[in-house]
Design an enzyme around this catalytic site. Sequence first.
Site, PDB file in Angstrom:
ATOM      1  N   CYS A   2     -41.184  -1.759  26.118  1.00 28.00           N
ATOM      2  CA  CYS A   2     -41.536  -0.832  27.201  1.00 28.00           C
ATOM      3  C   CYS A   2     -43.064  -0.876  27.361  1.00 28.00           C
ATOM      4  O   CYS A   2     -43.775  -1.366  26.469  1.00 28.00           O
ATOM      5  CB  CYS A   2     -41.070   0.576  26.852  1.00 28.00           C
ATOM      6  SG  CYS A   2     -41.903   1.216  25.396  1.00 28.00           S
ATOM      7  N   GLU A  24     -42.742  11.882  17.523  1.00 32.53           N
ATOM      8  CA  GLU A  24     -43.295  12.316  18.817  1.00 32.53           C
ATOM      9  C   GLU A  24     -43.173  13.830  18.969  1.00 32.53           C
ATOM     10  O   GLU A  24     -44.084  14.494  19.486  1.00 32.53           O
ATOM     11  CB  GLU A  24     -42.546  11.600  19.954  1.00 32.53           C
ATOM     12  CG  GLU A  24     -43.081  11.933  21.331  1.00 32.53           C
ATOM     13  CD  GLU A  24     -42.188  11.375  22.432  1.00 32.53           C
ATOM     14  OE1 GLU A  24     -41.691  10.243  22.293  1.00 32.53           O
ATOM     15  OE2 GLU A  24     -41.983  12.090  23.425  1.00 32.53           O
ATOM     16  N   HIS A  69     -38.658  14.043  14.559  1.00 31.71           N
ATOM     17  CA  HIS A  69     -39.100  12.835  15.267  1.00 31.71           C
ATOM     18  C   HIS A  69     -40.625  12.894  15.396  1.00 31.71           C
ATOM     19  O   HIS A  69     -41.191  13.928  15.766  1.00 31.71           O
ATOM     20  CB  HIS A  69     -38.433  12.784  16.640  1.00 31.71           C
ATOM     21  CG  HIS A  69     -38.630  11.487  17.364  1.00 31.71           C
ATOM     22  ND1 HIS A  69     -39.869  11.087  17.832  1.00 31.71           N
ATOM     23  CD2 HIS A  69     -37.777  10.497  17.685  1.00 31.71           C
ATOM     24  CE1 HIS A  69     -39.745   9.903  18.417  1.00 31.71           C
ATOM     25  NE2 HIS A  69     -38.493   9.520  18.331  1.00 31.71           N
ATOM     26  N   HIS A 102     -46.229   7.424  19.484  1.00 34.56           N
ATOM     27  CA  HIS A 102     -45.742   8.808  19.369  1.00 34.56           C
ATOM     28  C   HIS A 102     -46.864   9.842  19.385  1.00 34.56           C
ATOM     29  O   HIS A 102     -46.623  11.021  19.584  1.00 34.56           O
ATOM     30  CB  HIS A 102     -44.979   8.996  18.052  1.00 34.56           C
ATOM     31  CG  HIS A 102     -43.819   8.086  17.881  1.00 34.56           C
ATOM     32  ND1 HIS A 102     -42.928   7.849  18.887  1.00 34.56           N
ATOM     33  CD2 HIS A 102     -43.386   7.369  16.818  1.00 34.56           C
ATOM     34  CE1 HIS A 102     -41.998   7.018  18.450  1.00 34.56           C
ATOM     35  NE2 HIS A 102     -42.261   6.696  17.206  1.00 34.56           N
ATOM     36  N   SER A 113     -34.379   2.035  14.263  1.00 38.69           N
ATOM     37  CA  SER A 113     -34.862   2.530  15.551  1.00 38.69           C
ATOM     38  C   SER A 113     -33.802   3.390  16.228  1.00 38.69           C
ATOM     39  O   SER A 113     -32.697   2.922  16.508  1.00 38.69           O
ATOM     40  CB  SER A 113     -35.223   1.334  16.442  1.00 38.69           C
ATOM     41  OG  SER A 113     -35.182   1.698  17.798  1.00 38.69           O
ATOM     42  N   CYS A 159     -38.472   9.481  29.491  1.00 38.40           N
ATOM     43  CA  CYS A 159     -39.206   8.307  29.970  1.00 38.40           C
ATOM     44  C   CYS A 159     -38.301   7.414  30.822  1.00 38.40           C
ATOM     45  O   CYS A 159     -37.240   6.979  30.362  1.00 38.40           O
ATOM     46  CB  CYS A 159     -39.726   7.540  28.759  1.00 38.40           C
ATOM     47  SG  CYS A 159     -40.476   5.992  29.232  1.00 38.40           S
ATOM     48  N   CYS A 189     -48.793   6.576  23.840  1.00 35.45           N
ATOM     49  CA  CYS A 189     -48.308   6.152  25.162  1.00 35.45           C
ATOM     50  C   CYS A 189     -48.780   7.153  26.232  1.00 35.45           C
ATOM     51  O   CYS A 189     -48.714   8.367  26.012  1.00 35.45           O
ATOM     52  CB  CYS A 189     -46.788   6.090  25.128  1.00 35.45           C
ATOM     53  SG  CYS A 189     -46.099   5.742  26.753  1.00 35.45           S
ATOM     54  N   ASN A 192     -33.919   4.585  19.258  1.00 36.75           N
ATOM     55  CA  ASN A 192     -33.741   4.107  20.631  1.00 36.75           C
ATOM     56  C   ASN A 192     -32.767   2.926  20.654  1.00 36.75           C
ATOM     57  O   ASN A 192     -31.889   2.841  21.517  1.00 36.75           O
ATOM     58  CB  ASN A 192     -35.108   3.729  21.214  1.00 36.75           C
ATOM     59  CG  ASN A 192     -34.996   3.085  22.585  1.00 36.75           C
ATOM     60  OD1 ASN A 192     -35.469   1.991  22.799  1.00 36.75           O
ATOM     61  ND2 ASN A 192     -34.335   3.746  23.508  1.00 36.75           N
ATOM     62  N   SER A 249     -38.220  -1.439  21.707  1.00 33.44           N
ATOM     63  CA  SER A 249     -39.077  -1.897  20.611  1.00 33.44           C
ATOM     64  C   SER A 249     -38.688  -3.312  20.148  1.00 33.44           C
ATOM     65  O   SER A 249     -39.061  -3.740  19.063  1.00 33.44           O
ATOM     66  CB  SER A 249     -39.013  -0.918  19.429  1.00 33.44           C
ATOM     67  OG  SER A 249     -37.683  -0.751  19.012  1.00 33.44           O
TER      68      SER A 249
HETATM   69  S1  SF4 Z   1     -40.250   4.558  25.604  1.00 29.26           S
HETATM   70 FE1  SF4 Z   1     -41.873   5.808  24.675  1.00 29.26          FE
HETATM   71  S2  SF4 Z   1     -43.525   4.394  24.261  1.00 29.26           S
HETATM   72 FE2  SF4 Z   1     -42.168   3.384  25.712  1.00 29.26          FE
HETATM   73  S3  SF4 Z   1     -43.029   3.824  27.742  1.00 29.26           S
HETATM   74 FE3  SF4 Z   1     -41.493   5.387  27.284  1.00 29.26          FE
HETATM   75  S4  SF4 Z   1     -42.603   7.058  26.346  1.00 29.26           S
HETATM   76 FE4  SF4 Z   1     -43.919   5.278  26.278  1.00 29.26          FE
END
Ligand code: SF4
Length: 310
Positions: A28, A144, A142, A92, A236, A208, A114, A238, A280
């Site tokens: 990302c 973040e 977490h 984060h 991860s 996001c 970010c 995500n 990631s």
């Molecule tokens: S996933 Fe997280 S690090 Fe990636 S662009 Fe979105 S907020 Fe930013």
Amino acid sequence: MESLEAALKEAKKPRQIAVEIDESAGFCPGVRRAIQVAEEAMRSGARVAVLGELIHNRREVERLRSLGLEVIEDEQLDRNSQRACRLLIRTHGLPLAVRERLERDGFEILDGTCPVVQRSQKLVRQFAARGYQVLIVGKPNHAEVVALIGQAPDAARAVLDPEGVGELDPSRPVFVLAQSTVDPSRFRAVLEQVRAIHPRVEFRDTTCRAVTGRYEALRRFASEHDVVIFVGGKNSSNTSQLFRICQSVNPRSYWVESPEEISEDWLLDAERVGVSGSASTPYWQLEEVARYIQIKAQPLGEYKEVTSNG
Ligand code: SF4
């Protein structure tokens, strides 16, 4: 007769597997930016250390370590030996108090937070300063979320689901926002609960788009392939979330960190294999897996003999 010859010729070809990489997969913008910051600093000859794991991808972390990136934990920071490095904050972000302490201690900060997360941090500070109770939808531990709470620890707290909303102070308004990768439906469920019990609520959906925008594209990609190989770090969240989406659409989805984990059985009878990954997962890992499948596909080729009985 002509068509029989054509059929025989066709049948003698090894079975071909088409391998496609999901064009929406890969880093990302936030992760790409943080890695660029680290690589540029290392190229300039600086000693660079990151506070915690830069991204949840073991092999990419190893690659960065091989270029010289050091990974340090918070408790090691008082060691004088670490003070000569430039300190990279990962995507984060960090709680305000921690960042201020590091600056006071003389560390040169490289801010890899970010920009999407920076905007959420600013919202937490602004609404807390206006007297709001701030609810952040996300897991309390977490990194973040810890950093978001750390923007205004007296006003902010994490809530994972509607049941976790608990009691609210009726004399102060409430502001609700989301950890960037939280499922938007979870965010909406918490928001509904808060609205049901409090008359003064403001909110921002701070999930996001680089992640939530992928859900639909990933469902489509998974349904268009016989088999999906999903590449990403096992640590991860995500990656885990996106893999579950893939699997719900296509049961022949497999999660790997590296190509050697791929079993030939997974590819049996597959004609279209999709390779995808999380925010990631670097693109080089997707290409590596796609190449590996193409090489593996040849020995699996079957020759279906077509015979003519007249
Ligand atoms: S996933 Fe997280 S690090 Fe990636 S662009 Fe979105 S907020 Fe930013």
